[in-house]
Design a protein around this motif. Structure first.
Motif, short mmCIF file in Angstrom:
data_model
loop_
_atom_site.label_atom_id
_atom_site.label_comp_id
_atom_site.label_asym_id
_atom_site.label_seq_id
_atom_site.Cartn_x
_atom_site.Cartn_y
_atom_site.Cartn_z
N VAL A 44 -9.39 0.84 -2.81
CA VAL A 44 -8.02 0.96 -3.30
C VAL A 44 -7.47 2.32 -2.87
N GLU A 45 -6.29 2.29 -2.27
CA GLU A 45 -5.61 3.54 -1.94
C GLU A 45 -4.37 3.65 -2.80
N TYR A 46 -4.26 4.74 -3.54
CA TYR A 46 -3.05 5.06 -4.30
C TYR A 46 -2.28 6.06 -3.45
N ALA A 47 -1.10 5.66 -3.01
CA ALA A 47 -0.37 6.51 -2.07
C ALA A 47 1.13 6.32 -2.21
N SER A 48 1.84 7.26 -1.61
CA SER A 48 3.30 7.20 -1.58
C SER A 48 3.77 7.25 -0.13
#
Length: 202
Positions: A44-48
């Protein structure tokens, strides 16, 4: 890495002008993912899409990561939306994520890739740059404007961001989670991600 900002609808400029062995994380109904859904490893990548550090990772590491793990079916890759920084970073990220969702599941990741690739210029001309991305995905200018000003979708985006921050204890981007085990927030090389994936598989 970029610190988390409070989710807010900062899109006025766009409308006015012409980002122990752990078990796999629980899937969410609004998750956007690539790869083998039955893979033993979930990344899982949490990114903006408004985060410069995230954009650098996307350009420098993601292509090799995708070829090695996603395209081969070794991992399920989940991208979760965050808003970080302030000002134009949040404006671009908010509009970019709304645009990607409006484009539909099949075009979500190509739009996300295009917004990342548009940095840093997108911060100078957000509406013009994002409108070009929208048009390339088959949307008209009217559809684009309606998309990024849809109050219900803005509220849903804010809810996703707040949930990702609170329920998953994410305070900065990019943050990578391998089978529920978080890496230190920030930019990670492919070798570092390799090591985390190897550890999660043991």
């Amino acid at each position: 890495m970029r610190r988390l900002a409070l989710a807010a609808a900062m899109l006025a400029s766009l409308t006015l002008a012409g980002c122990n062995k752990a078990s796999a994380p629980t899937a969410m109904a609004d998750d956007m993912s690539l790869g083998n859904k039955d893979a033993k490893i979930t990344v899982v990548e949490y990114a903006s899409v408004g985060c410069p550090v995230c954009a650098a990772w996307q350009k420098e590491v993601y292509p090799a990561f995708k070829a090695k793990y996603i395209d081969t079916g070794k991992v399920r890759y989940v991208f979760r939306e965050m808003l970080v920084g302030g000002g134009s970073e949040v404006t671009v990220a908010s509009a970019g994520f709304l645009l990607a969702r409006c484009a539909g599941k099949e075009k979500y990741f190509p739009v996300v890739d295009a917004v990342f690739a548009s940095q840093p210029g997108v911060f100078d001309t957000p509406r013009e740059t994002l409108l070009e991305i929208a048009k390339s995905s088959g949307m008209s200018e009217d559809q684009f404007t309606q998309c990024v000003t849809d109050e219900a979708q803005i509220k849903a985006l804010n809810a996703r961001v707040e949930r990702n921050a609170s329920e998953n204890d994410v305070t900065a981007t990019p943050t990578f989670e391998i089978n529920g085990r978080k890496m230190e927030p920030g930019y990670h090389s492919l070798a570092e991600i390799d090591a985390a994936i190897d550890a999660a598989g043991k």
